[in-house]
Scaffold this motif. Sequence first.
Motif, PDB file in Angstrom:
ATOM      1  N   VAL A 118      46.592  46.324  37.758  1.00  0.00           N
ATOM      2  CA  VAL A 118      47.687  46.299  36.771  1.00  0.00           C
ATOM      3  C   VAL A 118      48.454  44.983  36.801  1.00  0.00           C
ATOM      4  N   ILE A 119      48.589  44.381  37.989  1.00  0.00           N
ATOM      5  CA  ILE A 119      49.292  43.096  38.066  1.00  0.00           C
ATOM      6  C   ILE A 119      48.499  42.016  37.327  1.00  0.00           C
ATOM      7  N   THR A 120      47.178  42.037  37.495  1.00  0.00           N
ATOM      8  CA  THR A 120      46.333  41.008  36.876  1.00  0.00           C
ATOM      9  C   THR A 120      46.320  41.138  35.358  1.00  0.00           C
ATOM     10  N   ILE A 121      46.257  42.362  34.848  1.00  0.00           N
ATOM     11  CA  ILE A 121      46.256  42.573  33.395  1.00  0.00           C
ATOM     12  C   ILE A 121      47.501  41.965  32.759  1.00  0.00           C
ATOM     13  N   SER A 122      48.627  42.054  33.481  1.00  0.00           N
ATOM     14  CA  SER A 122      49.888  41.581  32.901  1.00  0.00           C
ATOM     15  C   SER A 122      50.202  40.123  33.242  1.00  0.00           C
ATOM     16  N   GLU A 123      49.288  39.421  33.918  1.00  0.00           N
ATOM     17  CA  GLU A 123      49.533  38.021  34.279  1.00  0.00           C
ATOM     18  C   GLU A 123      49.468  37.135  33.032  1.00  0.00           C
ATOM     19  N   ALA A 171      40.543  41.717  35.939  1.00  0.00           N
ATOM     20  CA  ALA A 171      41.460  42.636  36.626  1.00  0.00           C
ATOM     21  C   ALA A 171      40.709  43.517  37.622  1.00  0.00           C
ATOM     22  N   CYS A 172      39.527  43.985  37.232  1.00  0.00           N
ATOM     23  CA  CYS A 172      38.696  44.776  38.162  1.00  0.00           C
ATOM     24  C   CYS A 172      38.288  43.929  39.368  1.00  0.00           C
ATOM     25  N   GLY A 173      37.961  42.660  39.098  1.00  0.00           N
ATOM     26  CA  GLY A 173      37.581  41.768  40.191  1.00  0.00           C
ATOM     27  C   GLY A 173      38.706  41.568  41.197  1.00  0.00           C
ATOM     28  N   VAL A 174      39.929  41.346  40.696  1.00  0.00           N
ATOM     29  CA  VAL A 174      41.076  41.157  41.585  1.00  0.00           C
ATOM     30  C   VAL A 174      41.370  42.443  42.353  1.00  0.00           C
ATOM     31  N   GLY A 175      41.336  43.595  41.650  1.00  0.00           N
ATOM     32  CA  GLY A 175      41.581  44.878  42.312  1.00  0.00           C
ATOM     33  C   GLY A 175      40.584  45.142  43.425  1.00  0.00           C
ATOM     34  N   PHE A 176      39.296  44.895  43.150  1.00  0.00           N
ATOM     35  CA  PHE A 176      38.252  45.114  44.160  1.00  0.00           C
ATOM     36  C   PHE A 176      38.469  44.208  45.379  1.00  0.00           C
ATOM     37  N   GLY A 231      37.510  37.188  43.000  1.00  0.00           N
ATOM     38  CA  GLY A 231      37.211  38.215  42.002  1.00  0.00           C
ATOM     39  C   GLY A 231      37.080  37.682  40.586  1.00  0.00           C
ATOM     40  N   PRO A 232      38.059  36.901  40.097  1.00  0.00           N
ATOM     41  CA  PRO A 232      37.944  36.360  38.735  1.00  0.00           C
ATOM     42  C   PRO A 232      36.733  35.442  38.547  1.00  0.00           C
ATOM     43  N   ILE A 233      36.411  34.654  39.582  1.00  0.00           N
ATOM     44  CA  ILE A 233      35.258  33.751  39.476  1.00  0.00           C
ATOM     45  C   ILE A 233      33.983  34.557  39.256  1.00  0.00           C
ATOM     46  N   LEU A 234      33.796  35.584  40.092  1.00  0.00           N
ATOM     47  CA  LEU A 234      32.603  36.427  39.961  1.00  0.00           C
ATOM     48  C   LEU A 234      32.592  37.166  38.629  1.00  0.00           C
TER      49      LEU A 234
END
Length: 510
Positions: free
Chosen positions: A96-101, A124-129, A216-219
């Motif tokens: 949720v933090i990444t989606i709102s960045e 966002a999934c990448g950062v969460g994972f 996460g974002p890179i992948l």
Amino acid sequence: MNYYQTRFSEKLKEALKAVAPIIGIVLLLSFTIAPIPPSILLLFLFGAVLLIVGMMFFTLGAELSMTPMGEKVGTKMAKTMHLGTILFLCFLLGFVITISEPDLQVLAEQVPSIPNYTLILAVACGVGFFLVVAMLRMLFSKSLSTLLIFFYAIVAVLTLFVPKDFTAVAFDSGGVTTGPMTVPFIMALGIGFAAVRSDKHAEDDSFGLISLCSIGPILAVLLLGLLYHPGDTGYVPTPLPNIQDSVELWKHFAESFPEYIKEIAISLLPIVAFFGAFQIISLKLKKKTLYKILIGIADTYIGLVLFLTGANVGFMPAGNYLGQMIAELPFCFVLIPIGMVIGFFIVKAEPAVYVLMDQVEEITSGAIPGKAMGLSLSLGVAASVGIAMIRVLTGISILWFIVPGYVIAICLSFFVPKIFTAIAFDSGGVASGPMTATFLLPFAMGACQAIGGNIVRDAFGIVAMVAMTPLIAIQILGAVYQYKSRTAEAGAAVSAAYLDTWGDDDIIEL
């Protein structure tokens, strides 16, 4: 009240020291080799004022709210919750933090042929994972170096199969998603988790979250690059503003304020809601502590609105125009040293850098001085911007710099204290913040546009370069620190052995 006045005064001095060199460099260039139209110069100067005030509010707000919120939530989660619940909450928080960045929204507009929400959800999934991976590493005391080698090896393999236009943007995405608002909270969350452990490596493992979350974002972008095959990958730069008078200047900023007021409110909401739920269910903090945190949240909000408005509206056009003017000079190679000087000073204006330095100095009890770390970051970013300007002038692929850079950084991790490795990889994500995205990236894009290069391939990637070189610079600082510590210990041991040979009469005489 005196406390807040004192802290505001200190933060104002920090902000002035951070932003003043950038103002001086831009003015010097505009009055000598790269004349800037009055409208763009006025935008820049007005933006600089907002930047200074915003930075003052943000750094104080992060100190009063983000850091204590993250530490208290992290400690409570690690002490009282089941492992499965902890991991689910970490994934949810990272998502949720990444989606709102806000910076991620900008990135989504610049990646060709991938729908915006597809990219945002994937990142966002990448950062969460990877926030889950980071917490597992911390709870079970696993080696950061081993995890970095494993995941960056996957990144290296993927770059061989994705279109070239995705590579630079993928590495840039690792920097933009660790923004100035999420970094203090996530770092403090790690410190809270580590506080539960009592072993000697807990302090070392409290850092390293940002470094893993940046992978996460890179992948995510590289994996999307395998699925999406863009046709037209051209990037059309935003036209530069032409302002006629002071009223139009104010309107230019006034039109942008509502946008950033809304964006930062949406960005801050998940963190506040997450903390609020913990406060109601578990934390039960005293009213005085809660009141202090609420004041800090308000300061953080005001600071980010002012900072991002000043940076995006005021600094972006100036950076782009300067890049164009300098690249059009007969001696365009001067881009390299000018870029290095700007890079050296601009990292000092990144708001999250001060949060990182304060937390490092606090958790190491001053053993790692903030000033030494700040100098190392400045030198690292100066080198990265110099390399980025070489890429703009020559069109060399980013992989020729990124791959050797990460290999050197990971090799260094086996020879320096663990805490320096974790801090170094965190500092990469922190250094590549909004100032890089709103001044250095437009600077590179303007230069690339003037030269006639490929903006997507040659200008993008500067955020990735800024995120990489601190990994090497901070670990070199760690090697120097380790050498001095061993030398001091050896000297103390020799002195003690020498004194043991003295008799009582000799000691009395001395």
